[in-house]
Motif scaffolding. Structure first.
Motif, PDB file in Angstrom:
ATOM      1  N   ALA A 108       3.778  10.514  -9.194  1.00  0.00           N
ATOM      2  CA  ALA A 108       3.185  10.740 -10.520  1.00  0.00           C
ATOM      3  C   ALA A 108       2.249  11.938 -10.501  1.00  0.00           C
ATOM      4  CB  ALA A 108       2.434   9.487 -10.969  1.00  0.00           C
ATOM      5  N   LYS A 109       1.508  12.098  -9.433  1.00  0.00           N
ATOM      6  CA  LYS A 109       0.548  13.206  -9.340  1.00  0.00           C
ATOM      7  C   LYS A 109       1.265  14.543  -9.258  1.00  0.00           C
ATOM      8  CE  LYS A 109      -3.888  14.207  -8.957  1.00  0.00           C
ATOM      9  NZ  LYS A 109      -4.872  13.864 -10.017  1.00  0.00           N
ATOM     10  N   THR A 110       2.295  14.607  -8.431  1.00  0.00           N
ATOM     11  CA  THR A 110       3.002  15.884  -8.257  1.00  0.00           C
ATOM     12  C   THR A 110       3.815  16.249  -9.495  1.00  0.00           C
ATOM     13  OG1 THR A 110       4.806  14.654  -7.192  1.00  0.00           O
ATOM     14  CG2 THR A 110       3.155  15.675  -5.758  1.00  0.00           C
ATOM     15  N   SER A 111       4.186  15.257 -10.297  1.00  0.00           N
ATOM     16  CA  SER A 111       4.937  15.537 -11.525  1.00  0.00           C
ATOM     17  C   SER A 111       4.017  15.800 -12.715  1.00  0.00           C
ATOM     18  CB  SER A 111       5.876  14.373 -11.854  1.00  0.00           C
ATOM     19  OG  SER A 111       5.126  13.183 -12.097  1.00  0.00           O
ATOM     20  N   ASP A 120       0.832  -1.214   0.000  1.00  0.00           N
ATOM     21  CA  ASP A 120       0.000   0.000   0.000  1.00  0.00           C
ATOM     22  C   ASP A 120       0.862   1.257   0.000  1.00  0.00           C
ATOM     23  OD1 ASP A 120      -2.269  -1.569   0.057  1.00  0.00           O
ATOM     24  OD2 ASP A 120      -2.469  -1.477   2.247  1.00  0.00           O
ATOM     25  N   ILE A 121       1.905   1.260   0.834  1.00  0.00           N
ATOM     26  CA  ILE A 121       2.777   2.434   0.922  1.00  0.00           C
ATOM     27  C   ILE A 121       3.535   2.648  -0.387  1.00  0.00           C
ATOM     28  CG2 ILE A 121       4.807   3.364   2.102  1.00  0.00           C
ATOM     29  CD1 ILE A 121       3.844   1.957   4.639  1.00  0.00           C
ATOM     30  N   THR A 122       3.994   1.549  -0.973  1.00  0.00           N
ATOM     31  CA  THR A 122       4.769   1.667  -2.220  1.00  0.00           C
ATOM     32  C   THR A 122       3.917   2.209  -3.360  1.00  0.00           C
ATOM     33  OG1 THR A 122       6.168  -0.192  -1.544  1.00  0.00           O
ATOM     34  CG2 THR A 122       6.174   0.390  -3.873  1.00  0.00           C
ATOM     35  N   THR A 123       2.724   1.659  -3.521  1.00  0.00           N
ATOM     36  CA  THR A 123       1.856   2.143  -4.610  1.00  0.00           C
ATOM     37  C   THR A 123       1.402   3.577  -4.354  1.00  0.00           C
ATOM     38  OG1 THR A 123      -0.029   1.089  -3.476  1.00  0.00           O
ATOM     39  CG2 THR A 123       1.029  -0.153  -5.262  1.00  0.00           C
ATOM     40  N   PHE A 124       1.176   3.921  -3.090  1.00  0.00           N
ATOM     41  CA  PHE A 124       0.764   5.287  -2.780  1.00  0.00           C
ATOM     42  C   PHE A 124       1.893   6.276  -3.077  1.00  0.00           C
ATOM     43  CE2 PHE A 124       0.505   8.776   0.359  1.00  0.00           C
ATOM     44  CZ  PHE A 124      -0.669   9.366  -0.096  1.00  0.00           C
ATOM     45  N   ASN A 125       3.124   5.898  -2.719  1.00  0.00           N
ATOM     46  CA  ASN A 125       4.262   6.783  -3.014  1.00  0.00           C
ATOM     47  C   ASN A 125       4.407   6.972  -4.520  1.00  0.00           C
ATOM     48  OD1 ASN A 125       4.865   7.141  -0.331  1.00  0.00           O
ATOM     49  ND2 ASN A 125       6.433   5.530  -0.270  1.00  0.00           N
ATOM     50  N   ARG A 141      -5.224   2.365  -9.933  1.00  0.00           N
ATOM     51  CA  ARG A 141      -5.967   1.158 -10.286  1.00  0.00           C
ATOM     52  C   ARG A 141      -5.400  -0.074  -9.590  1.00  0.00           C
ATOM     53  NH1 ARG A 141      -5.662   3.422 -15.494  1.00  0.00           N
ATOM     54  NH2 ARG A 141      -3.992   1.952 -16.048  1.00  0.00           N
ATOM     55  N   ARG A 142      -4.195   0.015  -9.136  1.00  0.00           N
ATOM     56  CA  ARG A 142      -3.556  -1.132  -8.494  1.00  0.00           C
ATOM     57  C   ARG A 142      -3.626  -1.082  -6.962  1.00  0.00           C
ATOM     58  NH1 ARG A 142      -2.483  -1.017 -13.315  1.00  0.00           N
ATOM     59  NH2 ARG A 142      -1.596  -2.745 -14.542  1.00  0.00           N
ATOM     60  N   PHE A 143      -4.359  -0.123  -6.446  1.00  0.00           N
ATOM     61  CA  PHE A 143      -4.600  -0.125  -4.994  1.00  0.00           C
ATOM     62  C   PHE A 143      -5.431  -1.355  -4.616  1.00  0.00           C
ATOM     63  CE2 PHE A 143      -4.398   4.790  -4.731  1.00  0.00           C
ATOM     64  CZ  PHE A 143      -3.014   4.722  -4.728  1.00  0.00           C
ATOM     65  N   ARG A 144      -5.116  -1.912  -3.479  1.00  0.00           N
ATOM     66  CA  ARG A 144      -5.947  -3.005  -2.968  1.00  0.00           C
ATOM     67  C   ARG A 144      -7.335  -2.459  -2.642  1.00  0.00           C
ATOM     68  NH1 ARG A 144      -5.292  -5.227   1.537  1.00  0.00           N
ATOM     69  NH2 ARG A 144      -4.291  -3.417   2.517  1.00  0.00           N
ATOM     70  N   PRO A 145      -8.383  -3.283  -2.734  1.00  0.00           N
ATOM     71  CA  PRO A 145      -9.742  -2.785  -2.456  1.00  0.00           C
ATOM     72  C   PRO A 145      -9.865  -2.145  -1.079  1.00  0.00           C
ATOM     73  CG  PRO A 145      -9.841  -4.920  -3.511  1.00  0.00           C
ATOM     74  CD  PRO A 145      -8.395  -4.662  -3.230  1.00  0.00           C
ATOM     75  N   GLU A 146      -9.230  -2.743  -0.072  1.00  0.00           N
ATOM     76  CA  GLU A 146      -9.279  -2.182   1.279  1.00  0.00           C
ATOM     77  C   GLU A 146      -8.615  -0.798   1.315  1.00  0.00           C
ATOM     78  OE1 GLU A 146      -9.028  -6.213   4.023  1.00  0.00           O
ATOM     79  OE2 GLU A 146      -7.190  -5.357   3.194  1.00  0.00           O
ATOM     80  N   TYR A 147      -7.506  -0.693   0.599  1.00  0.00           N
ATOM     81  CA  TYR A 147      -6.780   0.581   0.578  1.00  0.00           C
ATOM     82  C   TYR A 147      -7.519   1.622  -0.256  1.00  0.00           C
ATOM     83  CZ  TYR A 147      -2.802   3.753   0.445  1.00  0.00           C
ATOM     84  OH  TYR A 147      -1.981   4.858   0.576  1.00  0.00           O
ATOM     85  N   ALA A 148      -8.175   1.167  -1.322  1.00  0.00           N
ATOM     86  CA  ALA A 148      -8.902   2.105  -2.201  1.00  0.00           C
ATOM     87  C   ALA A 148     -10.015   2.812  -1.432  1.00  0.00           C
ATOM     88  CB  ALA A 148      -9.470   1.350  -3.395  1.00  0.00           C
ATOM     89  N   THR A 149     -10.651   2.102  -0.514  1.00  0.00           N
ATOM     90  CA  THR A 149     -11.704   2.719   0.306  1.00  0.00           C
ATOM     91  C   THR A 149     -11.134   3.828   1.183  1.00  0.00           C
ATOM     92  OG1 THR A 149     -12.930   0.628   0.359  1.00  0.00           O
ATOM     93  CG2 THR A 149     -13.474   2.258   2.030  1.00  0.00           C
ATOM     94  N   ALA A 150     -10.000   3.561   1.823  1.00  0.00           N
ATOM     95  CA  ALA A 150      -9.353   4.572   2.663  1.00  0.00           C
ATOM     96  C   ALA A 150      -8.820   5.713   1.806  1.00  0.00           C
ATOM     97  CB  ALA A 150      -8.235   3.931   3.472  1.00  0.00           C
ATOM     98  N   PHE A 151      -8.345   5.393   0.604  1.00  0.00           N
ATOM     99  CA  PHE A 151      -7.815   6.427  -0.293  1.00  0.00           C
ATOM    100  C   PHE A 151      -8.912   7.401  -0.722  1.00  0.00           C
ATOM    101  CE2 PHE A 151      -6.851   7.911  -4.616  1.00  0.00           C
ATOM    102  CZ  PHE A 151      -5.620   8.506  -4.408  1.00  0.00           C
ATOM    103  N   ALA A 152     -10.092   6.861  -1.025  1.00  0.00           N
ATOM    104  CA  ALA A 152     -11.216   7.724  -1.419  1.00  0.00           C
ATOM    105  C   ALA A 152     -11.610   8.639  -0.267  1.00  0.00           C
ATOM    106  CB  ALA A 152     -12.393   6.859  -1.863  1.00  0.00           C
TER     107      ALA A 152
END
Length: 229
Positions: free
Chosen positions: A99-102, A89-94, A113-124
């Protein structure tokens, strides 16, 4: 002369009968022997039952120890998987942040798209705070209440289950030890009963049997009140 002779014979018979009649001491000795026999019978039965229960409780204790060990291993396996999930989760988020800041939205979408479903909920939920403009927003999605880790939760549940098994193992072992203590008391009763039979004097014999009976009553009380496997 005939009457005199018959009276003498009758007197002899009365004397012989008096000689063969058991004395009060002999009668008490017989009662003591009966008491010893009863004590030995109870000791034999109680010892067999106590030994059987001790063996069963020891077996249950060993079983619970094995379950505790196996469940602990499963908990550690799930904890390892939970750590790997968190690292992913930390690696994909970093990668998404870089990518977002660049300004590479395509790459950012790829990571998202590669966030885990559990992580995608927290990300939203994290994005709802507008984290790029809101300094009071949480540092990342993993710090959100919505962030969950199924492997981590399962690891915690298994750890608690292993603790329960361990506590049961300790409890059953202690119960088995209590039955072993009863067996030791019963062995003492058996020793005292056998020792009493070596006394020819009635007083000491009765005293030893009385002590054995007291220990037998205590042991029997324990056997009747202890839990059964």
């Amino acid at each position: 002369m005939v009457e005199s002779t018959s009276n003498v014979e009758f007197a002899h018979k009365v004397i012989e009968h008096a000689h063969h009649r058991p004395t009060s001491g002999e009668s008490r000795t017989k009662w003591v022997e009966i008491a010893e026999a009863i004590v030995l019978a109870i000791v034999a039965t109680s010892t067999a039952w106590s030994g059987y229960q001790a063996a069963k409780w020891d077996a249950l204790s060993a079983q619970n120890y094995n379950l505790a060990s196996r469940t602990t291993v499963l908990s550690q396996e799930k904890a390892t998987l939970a750590g790997q999930d968190r690292l992913y989760d930390i690696t994909t988020f970093n990668g998404w942040v870089l990518a977002k800041t660049s300004g590479n939205n395509k790459l950012a979408s790829y990571f998202q798209r590669r966030f885990r479903p559990e992580y995608a909920t927290a990300f939203a939920a994290w994005q709802a705070f507008d984290p790029f403009n809101n300094l009071s927003a949480p540092v990342g999605p993993i710090f959100m209440p919505e962030y969950t880790n199924a492997n981590g939760q399962e690891s915690a549940n298994l750890a608690q289950e292993a603790k329960t098994y361990y506590q049961k193992a300790v409890s059953t072992r202690e119960t088995g030890d209590e039955y072993v203590r009863v067996t030791v008391f019963l062995a003492t009763v058996l020793l005292l009963t056998a020792l009493s039979q070596r006394f020819e004097i009635l007083g000491p014999r009765v005293a030893v049997v009385a002590v054995a009976c007291v220990l037998l009553i205590i042991s029997t009380y324990w056997v009747l009140t202890y839990p059964r496997a």
